[in-house]
Design a protein around this motif. Structure first.
Motif, PDB file in Angstrom:
ATOM      1  N   ARG A 654       0.825  -1.200   0.000  1.00 53.79           N
ATOM      2  CA  ARG A 654       0.000   0.000   0.000  1.00 53.79           C
ATOM      3  C   ARG A 654       0.866   1.260   0.000  1.00 53.79           C
ATOM      4  O   ARG A 654       0.517   2.261  -0.635  1.00 53.79           O
ATOM      5  N   TRP A 655       1.980   1.204   0.713  1.00 58.01           N
ATOM      6  CA  TRP A 655       2.893   2.354   0.721  1.00 58.01           C
ATOM      7  C   TRP A 655       3.488   2.565  -0.668  1.00 58.01           C
ATOM      8  O   TRP A 655       3.614   3.713  -1.118  1.00 58.01           O
ATOM      9  N   LEU A 656       3.867   1.509  -1.337  1.00 62.59           N
ATOM     10  CA  LEU A 656       4.427   1.657  -2.677  1.00 62.59           C
ATOM     11  C   LEU A 656       3.423   2.294  -3.626  1.00 62.59           C
ATOM     12  O   LEU A 656       3.777   3.112  -4.485  1.00 62.59           O
ATOM     13  N   PHE A 657       2.146   1.910  -3.491  1.00 58.88           N
ATOM     14  CA  PHE A 657       1.131   2.554  -4.333  1.00 58.88           C
ATOM     15  C   PHE A 657       1.017   4.034  -3.983  1.00 58.88           C
ATOM     16  O   PHE A 657       0.932   4.896  -4.874  1.00 58.88           O
ATOM     17  N   PHE A 658       1.038   4.356  -2.696  1.00 58.99           N
ATOM     18  CA  PHE A 658       0.976   5.757  -2.291  1.00 58.99           C
ATOM     19  C   PHE A 658       2.203   6.520  -2.788  1.00 58.99           C
ATOM     20  O   PHE A 658       2.106   7.690  -3.189  1.00 58.99           O
ATOM     21  N   PHE A 659       3.353   5.856  -2.769  1.00 59.52           N
ATOM     22  CA  PHE A 659       4.575   6.460  -3.308  1.00 59.52           C
ATOM     23  C   PHE A 659       4.423   6.742  -4.798  1.00 59.52           C
ATOM     24  O   PHE A 659       4.822   7.811  -5.284  1.00 59.52           O
ATOM     25  N   ALA A 660       3.830   5.805  -5.531  1.00 56.27           N
ATOM     26  CA  ALA A 660       3.609   6.030  -6.968  1.00 56.27           C
ATOM     27  C   ALA A 660       2.677   7.215  -7.198  1.00 56.27           C
ATOM     28  O   ALA A 660       2.918   8.041  -8.096  1.00 56.27           O
ATOM     29  N   VAL A 661       1.624   7.325  -6.379  1.00 60.92           N
ATOM     30  CA  VAL A 661       0.718   8.467  -6.502  1.00 60.92           C
ATOM     31  C   VAL A 661       1.450   9.768  -6.173  1.00 60.92           C
ATOM     32  O   VAL A 661       1.244  10.805  -6.837  1.00 60.92           O
ATOM     33  N   THR A 662       2.316   9.724  -5.156  1.00 60.06           N
ATOM     34  CA  THR A 662       3.100  10.903  -4.814  1.00 60.06           C
ATOM     35  C   THR A 662       3.980  11.342  -5.969  1.00 60.06           C
ATOM     36  O   THR A 662       4.102  12.542  -6.261  1.00 60.06           O
ATOM     37  N   LEU A 663       4.596  10.389  -6.647  1.00 55.92           N
ATOM     38  CA  LEU A 663       5.414  10.717  -7.814  1.00 55.92           C
ATOM     39  C   LEU A 663       4.564  11.355  -8.914  1.00 55.92           C
ATOM     40  O   LEU A 663       4.986  12.324  -9.557  1.00 55.92           O
ATOM     41  N   VAL A 664       3.384  10.793  -9.138  1.00 56.88           N
ATOM     42  CA  VAL A 664       2.507  11.343 -10.180  1.00 56.88           C
ATOM     43  C   VAL A 664       2.119  12.780  -9.847  1.00 56.88           C
ATOM     44  O   VAL A 664       2.179  13.683 -10.703  1.00 56.88           O
ATOM     45  N   VAL A 665       1.727  13.030  -8.582  1.00 61.83           N
ATOM     46  CA  VAL A 665       1.337  14.381  -8.170  1.00 61.83           C
ATOM     47  C   VAL A 665       2.522  15.336  -8.264  1.00 61.83           C
ATOM     48  O   VAL A 665       2.390  16.479  -8.733  1.00 61.83           O
ATOM     49  N   SER A 666       3.690  14.873  -7.846  1.00 60.88           N
ATOM     50  CA  SER A 666       4.883  15.714  -7.895  1.00 60.88           C
ATOM     51  C   SER A 666       5.269  16.046  -9.326  1.00 60.88           C
ATOM     52  O   SER A 666       5.620  17.191  -9.642  1.00 60.88           O
ATOM     53  N   ALA A 667       5.194  15.036 -10.207  1.00 57.04           N
ATOM     54  CA  ALA A 667       5.506  15.281 -11.616  1.00 57.04           C
ATOM     55  C   ALA A 667       4.497  16.246 -12.223  1.00 57.04           C
ATOM     56  O   ALA A 667       4.859  17.116 -13.038  1.00 57.04           O
ATOM     57  N   ALA A 668       3.233  16.114 -11.828  1.00 56.58           N
ATOM     58  CA  ALA A 668       2.219  17.037 -12.337  1.00 56.58           C
ATOM     59  C   ALA A 668       2.517  18.469 -11.895  1.00 56.58           C
ATOM     60  O   ALA A 668       2.365  19.425 -12.676  1.00 56.58           O
ATOM     61  N   ALA A 669       2.928  18.612 -10.631  1.00 59.91           N
ATOM     62  CA  ALA A 669       3.298  19.948 -10.153  1.00 59.91           C
ATOM     63  C   ALA A 669       4.498  20.496 -10.920  1.00 59.91           C
ATOM     64  O   ALA A 669       4.568  21.684 -11.233  1.00 59.91           O
ATOM     65  N   ASP A 670       5.461  19.636 -11.247  1.00 57.76           N
ATOM     66  CA  ASP A 670       6.663  20.056 -11.965  1.00 57.76           C
ATOM     67  C   ASP A 670       6.342  20.499 -13.391  1.00 57.76           C
ATOM     68  O   ASP A 670       6.976  21.406 -13.938  1.00 57.76           O
ATOM     69  N   LEU A 671       5.336  19.862 -13.998  1.00 59.94           N
ATOM     70  CA  LEU A 671       5.000  20.140 -15.397  1.00 59.94           C
ATOM     71  C   LEU A 671       3.808  21.075 -15.546  1.00 59.94           C
ATOM     72  O   LEU A 671       3.390  21.354 -16.672  1.00 59.94           O
ATOM     73  N   TYR A 672       3.269  21.544 -14.424  1.00 60.57           N
ATOM     74  CA  TYR A 672       2.041  22.332 -14.489  1.00 60.57           C
ATOM     75  C   TYR A 672       2.228  23.634 -15.279  1.00 60.57           C
ATOM     76  O   TYR A 672       1.374  24.012 -16.080  1.00 60.57           O
ATOM     77  N   ASP A 673       3.365  24.310 -15.058  1.00 58.29           N
ATOM     78  CA  ASP A 673       3.594  25.573 -15.766  1.00 58.29           C
ATOM     79  C   ASP A 673       3.688  25.373 -17.273  1.00 58.29           C
ATOM     80  O   ASP A 673       3.389  26.290 -18.046  1.00 58.29           O
ATOM     81  N   THR A 674       4.088  24.184 -17.696  1.00 61.96           N
ATOM     82  CA  THR A 674       4.236  23.917 -19.127  1.00 61.96           C
ATOM     83  C   THR A 674       2.941  23.438 -19.763  1.00 61.96           C
ATOM     84  O   THR A 674       2.533  23.916 -20.823  1.00 61.96           O
ATOM     85  N   LEU A 675       2.261  22.487 -19.100  1.00 61.23           N
ATOM     86  CA  LEU A 675       1.100  21.846 -19.700  1.00 61.23           C
ATOM     87  C   LEU A 675      -0.230  22.338 -19.138  1.00 61.23           C
ATOM     88  O   LEU A 675      -1.287  22.033 -19.701  1.00 61.23           O
TER      89      LEU A 675
END
Length: 864
Positions: A654-675
């Motif tokens: 369950r933690w690994l899944f939460f970690f994957a979601v955290t990566l997705v949210v973080s990547a979205a924040a990183d790319l938000y200004d572009t996309l």
């Protein structure tokens, strides 16, 4: 309401009998005895069966063996059809043959006597309903199937993108706030606007897509079905659906077109879909886990139809009301019961069973009405909405911005200017932050669920009547919410750890006897401090302890006691005042009796329940593992070690899944200004995909490359421990509920190991052992169905494969057990229990608990 002819399914005591029934002469009875003994002998592996030998105690048979016997007997034309219930009631050759001779002729159903005569023949004959693609309104072909999938995917993407646009604008506005207070106020304003929008949109969408629901047929995978599915998805996704048991919920149903009277309390979270066809009179109560959808799927079509409840009606827990059913004023339907199409409970009558039949049992447990006027209801509903707007919604919407301000580590992670997406520190920070939030949330949740309910529980005294929708009602509901959280019970269930956890919640377990499997993964109750379980009792998944009695204006809590040395199977509502004492076996989906003498030392099966043997010779094979105390302690210790490792793996996955979601949210924040907002919508889609990928990976890791294999072993042997690990790690399938009713759901099942055919309609089926199930082409699986390929009885575990042929239908809330075969185009009625080992012939129509062959009854009219 005009007369509406319907197709009522009722048990047929002798479906194969043509012309006059057999006589009662000695030669006819002797002939049946000879045939029964001849068929039974090879099944129980003896040369000759004595006529007075008990099938279970003398011949060592069990329900699986006798199901095979019934299947073989049904293939004979020289004897009537026999059900497993007949076998349990008449457990010798002589008594069974005599019972078949005494079988009454086919009679009109009880519902027909309770309703006016019909004016017209049924719209669809039984043969048409079971005829699959050739029937009127049969399923569409592959092009329509593909088009439906494309439109549903487009709807999901459009909804995700629209939500992302709104969320992006709101988060930017909240982030511009100056200081913590301003940020919070902005979150409240934005959250209130979003909450109002997501509440109103599904209501507007329902009226725009379908207008008013009316009785009709909708062909699966057609454009009309896409509109039906979109409306259903919006209705079920509305946050107002979370207000079950509140006046707000009744207002929501009214806004959708339902005819809801005053002082109505609806506790079920299964939101009705075709709401214009739902009528609930003043002062009625619908308890939790009930289905009154006003639609069902069968043979390639969705059929919509009315469900009508009069004034002061009580609908029990875990019930199913099929379309074209109703209940008169002051009537009751017991727990674990169902109304099949066309059944009508008369005014003031009490019915129970599946399908329901008259009873004298009073399912109101003594609660008396209290003063609960419209002002009280309005204040309670307004308080709930304001609490959501002031606390829950701002926390959800503005949580990210608040965390960025409050936690430096989170700020470093989520601000794209500080960390490159490709840098190793990005992933290290994501790992640390995800671990902090995940394990912190687990610890905080456990603390709240253990400490707070004990304090709150003191404000509600057992045996006292309280008005609904006040302080005491709110406290009682809060206790139920906090103590029924799924995650802790899945984590600790099926292990020795569940005993101390339930004790901390408030369960009275007395001098508990630790078995390592005292309780399963899902055990619920209304009030844990009023729940008592005796020594040596074992409980499988799905127990629901009913500590509360409701009227239209009040509630009362009551202590519920489960006796010692019992075994409770799956999906059992257990009410206060149950007449089940010591050393009982309560079978899966059994209706626990509330009348008669206290049962002890017996098994109970069915709805309404009847007695069966407490145990059979076959299940004593592993008794030596328990009777030898040294061996038992050694194996229990080994099981505890294995379960501890399983719990650690469960948390890790369950933690690994939460970690994957955290990566997705973080990547979205990183790319938000572009996309822009598109990246938020993409993150939503990726989260769903990651959930499916995670389920597939855990399935493969725990089930192996070849999948699960049938088992017959003790719960103190390693194969069972591995099966427990499989359940715990792969258990959550809620993530794929988003695919219900779409062509994508069978694809997900296929990835998870189910051998599934083409164009299968799955409206919400649960399959615990995926690789043991085979489902044929164009099958229909209704909401709340379960295909369960295992059973545990005391310390013995059994699992076997189950296969559904092409174009089968499994009704709403029905359960198909292990070792079952359903022939092509077979139909299983709603709320049925198809027992282990049963073989349904092609085009057969079965129903009931336990299921048996059904017939189409004479047409009955709905009440005017």
């Amino acid at each position: 309401m005009a007369d509406m002819p319907v197709d009522l399914l009722t048990p047929d005591p002798n479906p194969r009998r043509d012309g006059p029934g057999p006589g009662h002469d000695a030669s006819a009875v002797a002939g049946r005895e000879r045939v029964i003994a001849e068929v039974l002998a090879p099944v129980v592996q003896v040369e000759q069966v004595p006529l007075d030998s008990n099938f279970f105690t003398d011949l060592g048979a069990d329900s699986m063996v006798m199901a095979r016997f019934c299947a073989r007997l049904r293939k004979r034309d020289d004897v009537p059809s026999v059900s497993i219930k007949d076998v349990y009631r008449h457990p010798t050759v002589r008594s069974l043959a005599a019972a078949l001779a005494d079988a009454p002729p086919v009679a009109a159903p009880a519902a027909a006597a309770a309703a006016p005569a019909a004016a017209a023949p049924p719209a669809t004959s039984p043969a048409q309903e079971a005829s699959g693609p050739g029937a009127r309104g049969g399923p569409s072909g592959t092009p329509h199937y593909a088009l439906c999938a494309a439109l549903q995917l487009l709807f999901f993407l459009a909804y995700s993108f629209a939500a992302a646009v709104v969320l992006a604008g709101g988060v930017d506005w909240i982030a511009d706030g100056s200081g913590l207070l301003d940020t919070y106020l902005r979150a409240v304003v934005f959250g209130a606007a979003v909450f109002l929008g997501v509440c109103v949109l599904p209501i507007v969408g329902k009226w725009a897509l379908v207008g008013r629901w009316s009785p009709r047929e909708i062909r699966l995978w057609s454009i009309a079905y896409v509109r039906f599915w979109c409306a259903k998805t919006l209705i079920r996704a509305n946050p107002l659906a979370l207000f079950a048991g509140s006046p707000v919920y009744s207002l929501y149903l009214r806004a959708l077109g339902a005819h809801i009277g005053r002082r109505v309390t609806v506790l079920t979270r299964h939101v009705p879909v075709c709401t214009d066809l739902l009528t609930i009179g003043d002062g009625s109560v619908v308890r939790k886990d009930s289905f009154l959808n006003c639609y069902r799927a069968q043979s390639g079509v969705i059929r919509t139809g009315p469900v009508t409840l009069g004034r002061d009606v009580l609908v029990g827990e875990a019930t199913v009301l099929d379309i074209e059913t109703g209940m008169g004023d002051g009537s009751q339907l017991g727990h674990s019961s169902s109304l099949h199409a066309g059944q009508w409970v008369p005014d003031g009558a009490r019915w129970h069973g599946s399908p329901a039949q008259p009873t004298e049992v009073d399912y109101r447990n003594g609660a008396r009405p209290a003063r609960c006027g419209p002002v009280r209801r309005a204040c309670y509903g307004a308080t709930q909405v304001l609490t959501a707007l002031i606390a829950y919604v701002p926390l959800a919407v503005g949580g990210g911005a608040l965390l960025i301000s409050a936690i430096p580590q989170s700020s470093t992670l989520l601000r794209p200017e500080t960390v490159a997406l490709t840098g190793w520190s990005f992933y290290a920070d994501a790992l640390a932050v995800s671990a902090m939030f995940f394990f912190g949330a687990v610890a905080l949740g456990l603390l709240l669920s253990v400490a707070l309910p004990r304090l709150l529980g003191r404000f509600v005294r057992p045996g006292r009547d309280y008005p609904l929708f006040g302080f005491h009602y709110g406290v009682h509901r809060a206790v139920g919410f906090l103590t029924n959280r799924r995650f802790p019970k899945v984590l600790f269930g099926d292990s020795s750890a569940i005993v101390p956890y339930l004790s901390r919640l408030g369960y009275d377990l007395g001098d508990v006897e630790q078995t390592g499997s005292n309780f399963g993964l899902t055990v619920r109750q209304d009030a844990p401090h009023l729940t008592r379980v005796g020594r040596g009792t074992m409980v499988a998944d799905g127990l629901s302890v009913i500590n509360t009695d409701y009227t239209g204006s009040s509630f009362r809590t009551t202590e519920v006691s489960i006796g010692p040395r019992n075994f409770l199977g799956n999906y059992i509502p257990f009410p206060a005042g149950a007449r089940a004492g010591d050393n009982c076996l309560l079978a899966t989906k059994v209706m626990v009796p509330l009348d008669g003498e206290v049962r002890e030392g017996v098994g109970l099966l069915g709805s309404p329940s009847f007695e069966i043997p407490r145990s059979v010779l076959r299940d004593s094979r592993f008794d030596h593992l328990v009777e030898d105390r040294a061996t038992f302690r050694r194996r229990l210790a080994a099981k505890n070690r294995h379960n501890a490792a399983t719990m650690a793996l469960h948390l890790g996955s369950r933690w690994l899944f939460f970690f994957a979601v955290t990566l997705v949210v973080s990547a979205a924040a990183d790319l938000y200004d572009t996309l822009g907002a598109a990246v938020i919508a993409l993150a939503n889609v990726l989260t769903v995909l990651f959930a499916v990928i995670g389920m597939v990976l855990t399935e493969r890791a725990t089930a192996g490359r070849r999948g699960l294999r049938p088992l017959y072993c003790s719960i103190y042997e390693r194969p069972f421990w591995r099966h427990e690990r499989y359940w715990k790690i792969t258990n959550p399938t809620e993530a794929i509920a988003v695919f219900n009713g779409t062509p994508f759901k069978p694809l997900v099942w296929r990835l998870l190991g189910v051998r599934i055919g083409s164009r299968v309609f799955d409206d919400g089926c649960y399959v615990p052992e995926r690789s043991l199930v085979a489902i044929g082409d164009e099958c229909v699986l209704n909401e709340g169905t379960r295909i369960q390929c295992h059973s545990q009885e005391d310390g013995t575990f059994k699992s076997e494969r189950t296969a559904l042929g092409s174009r089968c239908t499994v009704g709403v809330g029905a359960l198909v057990h292990y070792g079952v075969t359903m022939g092509d185009e077979a139909v299983l009625a709603p709320d049925s229990f198809l027992m282990k080992g049963e073989e349904m012939p092609e085009r057969a129509r079965w129903g009931g608990n336990p299921a048996r062959e059904l017939r189409a009854a004479a047409t009955v009219g709905a009440p005017r």
